[in-house]
Motif scaffolding. Structure first.
Motif, PDB file in Angstrom:
ATOM      1  N   LYS A 263       0.841  -1.196   0.000  1.00  0.00           N
ATOM      2  CA  LYS A 263       0.000   0.000   0.000  1.00  0.00           C
ATOM      3  C   LYS A 263       0.876   1.246   0.000  1.00  0.00           C
ATOM      4  O   LYS A 263       1.883   1.309   0.709  1.00  0.00           O
ATOM      5  CB  LYS A 263      -0.924   0.011   1.220  1.00  0.00           C
ATOM      6  N   VAL A 264       0.483   2.212  -0.783  1.00  0.00           N
ATOM      7  CA  VAL A 264       1.243   3.456  -0.904  1.00  0.00           C
ATOM      8  C   VAL A 264       0.287   4.633  -0.739  1.00  0.00           C
ATOM      9  O   VAL A 264      -0.753   4.693  -1.396  1.00  0.00           O
ATOM     10  CB  VAL A 264       1.957   3.541  -2.272  1.00  0.00           C
ATOM     11  N   THR A 265       0.636   5.530   0.167  1.00  0.00           N
ATOM     12  CA  THR A 265      -0.119   6.785   0.308  1.00  0.00           C
ATOM     13  C   THR A 265       0.673   7.928  -0.304  1.00  0.00           C
ATOM     14  O   THR A 265       0.176   8.663  -1.156  1.00  0.00           O
ATOM     15  CB  THR A 265      -0.414   7.076   1.787  1.00  0.00           C
ATOM     16  N   THR A 266       1.879   8.095   0.141  1.00  0.00           N
ATOM     17  CA  THR A 266       2.807   9.044  -0.482  1.00  0.00           C
ATOM     18  C   THR A 266       4.162   8.350  -0.605  1.00  0.00           C
ATOM     19  O   THR A 266       4.530   7.547   0.243  1.00  0.00           O
ATOM     20  CB  THR A 266       2.964  10.329   0.350  1.00  0.00           C
ATOM     21  N   ALA A 267       4.866   8.642  -1.669  1.00  0.00           N
ATOM     22  CA  ALA A 267       6.187   8.024  -1.875  1.00  0.00           C
ATOM     23  C   ALA A 267       6.931   8.786  -2.955  1.00  0.00           C
ATOM     24  O   ALA A 267       6.320   9.367  -3.863  1.00  0.00           O
ATOM     25  CB  ALA A 267       6.054   6.555  -2.254  1.00  0.00           C
ATOM     26  N   LYS A 268       8.243   8.755  -2.851  1.00  0.00           N
ATOM     27  CA  LYS A 268       9.085   9.434  -3.827  1.00  0.00           C
ATOM     28  C   LYS A 268       9.450   8.488  -4.956  1.00  0.00           C
ATOM     29  O   LYS A 268       9.416   7.266  -4.821  1.00  0.00           O
ATOM     30  CB  LYS A 268      10.363   9.954  -3.158  1.00  0.00           C
ATOM     31  N   THR A 269       9.825   9.040  -6.080  1.00  0.00           N
ATOM     32  CA  THR A 269      10.277   8.239  -7.207  1.00  0.00           C
ATOM     33  C   THR A 269      11.490   7.411  -6.798  1.00  0.00           C
ATOM     34  O   THR A 269      12.350   7.861  -6.042  1.00  0.00           O
ATOM     35  CB  THR A 269      10.622   9.138  -8.413  1.00  0.00           C
ATOM     36  N   GLY A 270      11.523   6.171  -7.255  1.00  0.00           N
ATOM     37  CA  GLY A 270      12.598   5.252  -6.877  1.00  0.00           C
ATOM     38  C   GLY A 270      12.287   4.404  -5.662  1.00  0.00           C
ATOM     39  O   GLY A 270      13.039   3.487  -5.354  1.00  0.00           O
ATOM     40  N   THR A 271      11.182   4.688  -4.955  1.00  0.00           N
ATOM     41  CA  THR A 271      10.821   3.913  -3.772  1.00  0.00           C
ATOM     42  C   THR A 271      10.436   2.490  -4.173  1.00  0.00           C
ATOM     43  O   THR A 271       9.687   2.293  -5.129  1.00  0.00           O
ATOM     44  CB  THR A 271       9.643   4.565  -3.035  1.00  0.00           C
ATOM     45  N   LYS A 272      10.948   1.495  -3.443  1.00  0.00           N
ATOM     46  CA  LYS A 272      10.555   0.114  -3.701  1.00  0.00           C
ATOM     47  C   LYS A 272       9.133  -0.101  -3.199  1.00  0.00           C
ATOM     48  O   LYS A 272       8.820   0.171  -2.043  1.00  0.00           O
ATOM     49  CB  LYS A 272      11.504  -0.859  -3.007  1.00  0.00           C
ATOM     50  N   VAL A 273       8.274  -0.602  -4.082  1.00  0.00           N
ATOM     51  CA  VAL A 273       6.873  -0.783  -3.725  1.00  0.00           C
ATOM     52  C   VAL A 273       6.423  -2.229  -3.875  1.00  0.00           C
ATOM     53  O   VAL A 273       5.248  -2.534  -3.690  1.00  0.00           O
ATOM     54  CB  VAL A 273       5.978   0.135  -4.586  1.00  0.00           C
ATOM     55  N   GLY A 274       7.349  -3.122  -4.209  1.00  0.00           N
ATOM     56  CA  GLY A 274       6.974  -4.520  -4.355  1.00  0.00           C
ATOM     57  C   GLY A 274       8.059  -5.294  -5.056  1.00  0.00           C
ATOM     58  O   GLY A 274       9.220  -4.870  -5.119  1.00  0.00           O
ATOM     59  N   SER A 275       7.692  -6.436  -5.608  1.00  0.00           N
ATOM     60  CA  SER A 275       8.655  -7.269  -6.315  1.00  0.00           C
ATOM     61  C   SER A 275       7.918  -8.176  -7.288  1.00  0.00           C
ATOM     62  O   SER A 275       6.709  -8.411  -7.154  1.00  0.00           O
ATOM     63  CB  SER A 275       9.477  -8.108  -5.338  1.00  0.00           C
ATOM     64  N   VAL A 276       8.659  -8.672  -8.264  1.00  0.00           N
ATOM     65  CA  VAL A 276       8.147  -9.676  -9.187  1.00  0.00           C
ATOM     66  C   VAL A 276       9.118 -10.848  -9.161  1.00  0.00           C
ATOM     67  O   VAL A 276      10.330 -10.662  -9.226  1.00  0.00           O
ATOM     68  CB  VAL A 276       7.973  -9.117 -10.613  1.00  0.00           C
ATOM     69  N   THR A 277       8.575 -12.042  -9.011  1.00  0.00           N
ATOM     70  CA  THR A 277       9.396 -13.247  -8.924  1.00  0.00           C
ATOM     71  C   THR A 277       9.111 -14.141 -10.123  1.00  0.00           C
ATOM     72  O   THR A 277       7.948 -14.477 -10.395  1.00  0.00           O
ATOM     73  CB  THR A 277       9.108 -14.024  -7.628  1.00  0.00           C
ATOM     74  N   PHE A 278      10.171 -14.502 -10.835  1.00  0.00           N
ATOM     75  CA  PHE A 278      10.063 -15.380 -11.987  1.00  0.00           C
ATOM     76  C   PHE A 278      10.578 -16.767 -11.617  1.00  0.00           C
ATOM     77  O   PHE A 278      11.572 -16.897 -10.903  1.00  0.00           O
ATOM     78  CB  PHE A 278      10.891 -14.844 -13.159  1.00  0.00           C
ATOM     79  N   VAL A 279       9.913 -17.765 -12.107  1.00  0.00           N
ATOM     80  CA  VAL A 279      10.373 -19.144 -11.955  1.00  0.00           C
ATOM     81  C   VAL A 279      10.546 -19.721 -13.352  1.00  0.00           C
ATOM     82  O   VAL A 279       9.569 -19.852 -14.109  1.00  0.00           O
ATOM     83  CB  VAL A 279       9.382 -20.004 -11.144  1.00  0.00           C
ATOM     84  N   ALA A 280      11.803 -20.016 -13.711  1.00  0.00           N
ATOM     85  CA  ALA A 280      12.124 -20.597 -15.012  1.00  0.00           C
ATOM     86  C   ALA A 280      12.709 -21.976 -14.771  1.00  0.00           C
ATOM     87  O   ALA A 280      13.858 -22.109 -14.365  1.00  0.00           O
ATOM     88  CB  ALA A 280      13.107 -19.717 -15.760  1.00  0.00           C
ATOM     89  N   GLY A 281      11.922 -23.004 -14.989  1.00  0.00           N
ATOM     90  CA  GLY A 281      12.382 -24.341 -14.635  1.00  0.00           C
ATOM     91  C   GLY A 281      12.536 -24.430 -13.134  1.00  0.00           C
ATOM     92  O   GLY A 281      11.603 -24.214 -12.373  1.00  0.00           O
TER      93      GLY A 281
END
Length: 468
Positions: free
Chosen positions: A417-435
């Motif tokens: 959840k984000v209310t206020t944040a500056k550019t470049g702030t980490k707001v999550g992640s994406v996880t890839f599974v390859a094999g």
């Protein structure tokens, strides 16, 4: 009565009212006088009417005070609350993610004879282990003549009875007249041979090198007789060794391979090749392009594919057709090279078999692919706010993964959840599974989300004080 007299009377009466001295006691009470705005004396009013007028003025005053107090309450309570009330988190809008795809590998299997291939050292990559250890095969599974590949089995059976360490020379063997006569036996058969004088002495290690590097038939028979006392005993030990290793489709009737009844299948030969390369001494010998041995001197390996495309063994064979059991260490982009063990039986020529082996190795190597998972700045969605502020969700870095063939690639995303944040702030992640590989990439903001201004707060109470 003159106008001046009336004014005096009114003034006197008003003073009496102010002191509380004027009271209405009867119908005959002195009349109440009022002055019109133009100065004329208004018609007289009785005391009841005056009381009603006073009550009206009192109620109007109270109403005014209430309104003023309400205004003060709004100013003193709503405005501070509105300016300090928390606001809802921004709404996240995620875009669909297109899963990256790898190209399915097209293994280059030989088009003649029979073949099989196995890969080891890449167990972290789905699809590389194949079925029962065989990644792929072609041409069938029948038992075919294996020619001089038989000598590899002979050497392994000898070492089972007379084991040596990788650097050991082993006992010295003195060759007899009967051993010397083997030279002539195989000479007339046009088989591979090396000199062996009566009474000559050679270490077990040198003798094994002569068998595996120069493919000398006379040394294969002499050493197998030395280890077991007779060919009958050797063949009996060989049958037991093959059975113990589950190689029911492999048969030896003599130790050299000159007899076409020495047969095996691609699957069994892959297993034999792995056993050979697991023995440090055998692996060293079959990986040598040449060797220097006592009483003979320099001998050259019949496997001229050594050192090419990572090939580090194992054994050639030639009768009516050309055979090759090979091992290769192949760099595919992981810390340690993978090991490819393959076999080709029934090839047209040595060159065609070598070419088929190289093509097969190259196709396996090409099956390991770097898949682009995400690029830095790739868009995954947006955050938006009721006060019309927004920012883009992007990948914080580039990522790729090594995968085998067309391994499935999946992805999962998390955002906070984000209310206020500056550019470049980490707001999550994406996880890839390859094999079996897992790669996680941070998601960051491109653009800032700022708090709403005072005017928006004061004019949007429903957003601030919604009981939901």
């Amino acid at each position: 009565m003159s106008i001046d007299d009336r004014r005096d009377e009114f003034a006197e009466f008003s003073a009496m009212l102010a002191r509380g001295e004027a009271q209405a006691t009867s119908r005959g009470s002195r009349p109440t006088l009022e002055v019109e705005p133009d100065g004329r004396i208004a018609p007289p009013m009785d005391a009841a009417a005056v009381a009603r007028a006073r009550r009206r003025r009192t109620r109007a005053g109270i109403a005014t005070v209430v309104v003023v107090l309400m205004i003060l309450a709004v100013v003193g309570t709503y405005i501070p609350l509105a300016l300090s009330a928390p606001v809802d988190a921004a709404t996240v809008h995620l875009q669909p993610v297109t899963a990256p795809k790898a190209t399915a590998v097209a293994l280059s299997l030989p088009q003649v004879g029979e073949s099989a291939v196995s890969v080891a050292g890449a167990e972290d990559f789905e699809g590389t282990t194949g079925t029962n250890g065989i990644l792929a095969s072609s041409g069938g599974t029948a038992a075919l003549p294996m020619a001089s590949i038989s000598k590899l089995i002979t050497a392994l059976v000898i070492l089972d009875a007379k084991p040596l360490g990788e650097k050991d020379a082993g006992p010295n063997i003195t060759f007899s007249k009967a051993d010397h006569d083997l030279y002539d036996k195989y000479y007339v058969m046009d088989a591979s041979i090396e000199p062996m004088s009566t009474g000559s002495v050679m270490s077990e290690r040198d003798a094994l090198a002569t068998i595996l590097v120069a493919s000398a038939c006379n040394y294969a028979e002499a050493m197998s007789t030395w280890a077991f006392g007779s060919q009958a005993n050797f063949l009996s030990a060989t049958r037991k060794w093959l059975s113990a290793h589950g190689m029911a489709d492999t048969k030896l009737v003599e130790p050299t391979g000159v007899d076409a009844r020495n047969v095996s299948t691609p699957t069994d030969l892959i297993a034999i090749g792995k056993l050979a390369m697991a023995n440090p001494l055998v692996a060293t010998i079959v990986g040598s392009q040449s060797a220097s041995v006592a009483n003979i001197g320099q001998i050259s390996n019949t496997n001229d594919l050594l050192g090419i495309d990572g090939v580090n063994g194992i054994k050639t064979g030639t009768l009516d057709s050309s055979d090759l059991l090979f091992s290769a260490r192949v760099d595919v982009g992981i810390p340690e090279p993978i090991t490819v063990v393959g076999v080709v039986l029934g090839g047209d020529s040595r060159q065609s078999v070598n070419d088929a082996a190289r093509a097969l190795i190259a196709s396996i190597q090409s099956g390991f692919q770097q898949i682009r998972l995400v690029g830095e700045g790739d868009v995954f969605g947006t955050y938006t706010t009721p006060w019309n502020d927004d920012a883009t969700i992007v990948a914080g870095e580039h990522a790729s993964a090594l995968a085998w063939s067309n391994a499935a690639v999946t992805s999962t995303r998390t955002t906070r959840k984000v209310t206020t944040a500056k550019t470049g702030t980490k707001v999550g992640s994406v996880t890839f599974v390859a094999g079996k590989a897992t790669v996680t990439v941070p998601l960051v903001l491109k653009g800032s989300i700022t708090a709403p201004d005072a005017w928006w707060r004061l004019t949007h109470p429903a957003h601030l004080f919604d009981p939901r």
